[in-house]
Design a protein around this motif. Structure first.
Motif, PDB file in Angstrom:
ATOM      1  N   PHE A 160       0.572  -1.153  -0.431  1.00 40.94           N
ATOM      2  CA  PHE A 160       0.307   0.015  -0.141  1.00 40.94           C
ATOM      3  C   PHE A 160       0.682   1.555   0.080  1.00 40.94           C
ATOM      4  O   PHE A 160       1.694   1.303   0.777  1.00 40.94           O
ATOM      5  N   GLY A 161       0.279   2.585  -0.646  1.00 43.03           N
ATOM      6  CA  GLY A 161       1.201   3.662  -0.875  1.00 43.03           C
ATOM      7  C   GLY A 161       0.309   4.427  -1.966  1.00 43.03           C
ATOM      8  O   GLY A 161       0.101   4.297  -2.329  1.00 43.03           O
ATOM      9  N   ALA A 162       1.094   5.560  -1.517  1.00 44.99           N
ATOM     10  CA  ALA A 162       0.527   6.297  -2.852  1.00 44.99           C
ATOM     11  C   ALA A 162       2.270   7.569  -3.508  1.00 44.99           C
ATOM     12  O   ALA A 162       1.890   8.857  -2.656  1.00 44.99           O
ATOM     13  N   PRO A 163       2.815   6.373  -3.772  1.00 45.85           N
ATOM     14  CA  PRO A 163       4.183   7.616  -4.166  1.00 45.85           C
ATOM     15  C   PRO A 163       4.393   8.609  -5.138  1.00 45.85           C
ATOM     16  O   PRO A 163       5.151   8.930  -5.457  1.00 45.85           O
ATOM     17  N   ILE A 164       3.178   9.533  -4.897  1.00 43.27           N
ATOM     18  CA  ILE A 164       3.132  10.452  -6.499  1.00 43.27           C
ATOM     19  C   ILE A 164       4.263  11.461  -6.117  1.00 43.27           C
ATOM     20  O   ILE A 164       4.370  12.288  -7.074  1.00 43.27           O
ATOM     21  N   ALA A 165       4.440  11.906  -4.977  1.00 43.74           N
ATOM     22  CA  ALA A 165       5.443  12.419  -4.897  1.00 43.74           C
ATOM     23  C   ALA A 165       7.091  11.971  -5.741  1.00 43.74           C
ATOM     24  O   ALA A 165       7.468  13.811  -6.460  1.00 43.74           O
ATOM     25  N   LYS A 166       7.029  11.166  -6.444  1.00 43.26           N
ATOM     26  CA  LYS A 166       7.993  10.947  -6.928  1.00 43.26           C
ATOM     27  C   LYS A 166       8.132  11.229  -8.348  1.00 43.26           C
ATOM     28  O   LYS A 166       8.435  11.600  -9.176  1.00 43.26           O
ATOM     29  N   LEU A 167       6.098  12.083  -8.380  1.00 45.40           N
ATOM     30  CA  LEU A 167       5.930  12.092  -9.640  1.00 45.40           C
ATOM     31  C   LEU A 167       6.356  13.296 -10.246  1.00 45.40           C
ATOM     32  O   LEU A 167       5.454  14.221 -11.693  1.00 45.40           O
ATOM     33  N   GLY A 168       5.637  14.397  -9.155  1.00 46.49           N
ATOM     34  CA  GLY A 168       5.891  15.604  -8.913  1.00 46.49           C
ATOM     35  C   GLY A 168       4.901  16.261  -9.013  1.00 46.49           C
ATOM     36  O   GLY A 168       4.514  17.412  -9.102  1.00 46.49           O
ATOM     37  N   PHE A 169       3.704  15.688  -7.739  1.00 46.73           N
ATOM     38  CA  PHE A 169       2.483  16.685  -7.563  1.00 46.73           C
ATOM     39  C   PHE A 169       1.688  15.790  -6.596  1.00 46.73           C
ATOM     40  O   PHE A 169       2.441  15.053  -6.147  1.00 46.73           O
ATOM     41  N   PRO A 170       1.008  16.675  -5.815  1.00 48.53           N
ATOM     42  CA  PRO A 170       0.511  15.937  -4.682  1.00 48.53           C
ATOM     43  C   PRO A 170      -0.920  15.423  -5.227  1.00 48.53           C
ATOM     44  O   PRO A 170      -1.402  14.783  -6.281  1.00 48.53           O
ATOM     45  N   MET A 171      -1.867  14.494  -4.350  1.00 51.81           N
ATOM     46  CA  MET A 171      -2.454  14.162  -4.275  1.00 51.81           C
ATOM     47  C   MET A 171      -3.885  15.404  -4.304  1.00 51.81           C
ATOM     48  O   MET A 171      -3.595  16.173  -3.077  1.00 51.81           O
TER      49      MET A 171
END
Length: 253
Positions: free
Chosen positions: A131-142
């Motif tokens: 489980f995770g939401a590692p979108i900081a690696k993609l340069g944007f927030p949730m």
């Protein structure tokens, strides 16, 4: 192929299956629209008493389909429409459904997967789920309403670690943190969740719907979206994160 959301029946149990072969069931824009349509249909059906939400081929959902992102994410108006109309359209339809929802989680449950699991009433996972939401690696927030949903269901501390550290947790840890109801050995999940659904089917459907409505009322409204929530659309970091992912290289922020 842009993926599909399939609806199948097991008597009075409906199963909603996320299917995007080769992408760990990542959600495409078409899938978000299908998810909304499926749950709006289920809400009006008297012959269904419980819904199982699952993924295909050993995974729940790995997040969003990043291959689509360059087509719309760098424009603020288009980005807002994606999150508010398509993503929240699907999530909102799940949250508004008065049928009990069981999440059957195995393999990857990332980003959009965590969001959809957060819409379910009971969450059951196999031991190997992540489980995770590692979108900081993609340069944007949730997006704001999505972040509020995850923080409410997974806990604020867990949401902060997922979003600020790109932390990924195993099923045992997520159960300890209160997100999961049950963790089962790999290979036993499908039959166990169906048995759980059948127990719900034997109970009063009217009570289930009224309980869902009462529980929803206690949660209050989801967090509003501020006017500037999507102004990052054309930012350098947003573009770099998605471009680097698609190019299979580390992002440089």
């Amino acid at each position: 192929m842009s993926g599909r959301v399939h609806l199948t029946m097991h008597g009075q149990v409906a199963q909603v299956t996320l299917s995007h072969p080769g992408k760990f069931n990542a959600m495409s824009r078409a899938m978000w629209r299908e998810l909304k349509a499926v749950f709006e249909d289920l809400q009006g059906r008297a012959d269904i008493r419980c819904v199982i939400v699952a993924g295909e081929s050993g995974h729940f959902c790995a997040g969003g389909d990043i291959a689509e992102y360059p087509d719309f994410r760098f424009d603020e108006v288009a980005l807002r429409a994606f999150h508010e109309d398509e993503v929240w359209g699907g999530l909102g339809a799940m949250l508004a459904c008065d049928l009990p929802l069981l999440a059957q989680i195995e393999g990857n449950c990332m980003g959009a997967g965590v969001e959809m699991a957060s819409c379910c009433d009971i969450r059951v996972a196999s031991a190997g789920a992540r489980f995770g939401a590692p979108i900081a690696k993609l340069g944007f927030p949730m997006a704001p309403r999505e972040a509020a949903l995850v923080a409410r269901e997974a806990g604020a501390a867990t949401a902060r670690e997922m979003l600020l550290e790109a932390a990924v947790f195993d099923a045992t840890e997520m159960k300890a943190r209160g997100f999961l109801n049950t963790v089962l050995p790999d290979g036993t999940l499908t039959s166990a969740v169906l048995a759980r659904a059948q127990r719900i089917v034997a109970l009063s459907p009217q009570a289930a719907r009224l309980n869902k409505q009462a529980l929803r009322a206690t949660q209050g409204a989801a967090a509003p979206t501020g006017d500037g929530a999507f102004r990052y659309a054309d930012s350098a970091e947003h573009r770099e994160g998605i471009t680097a992912f698609l190019a299979k290289r580390p992002a440089v922020f």
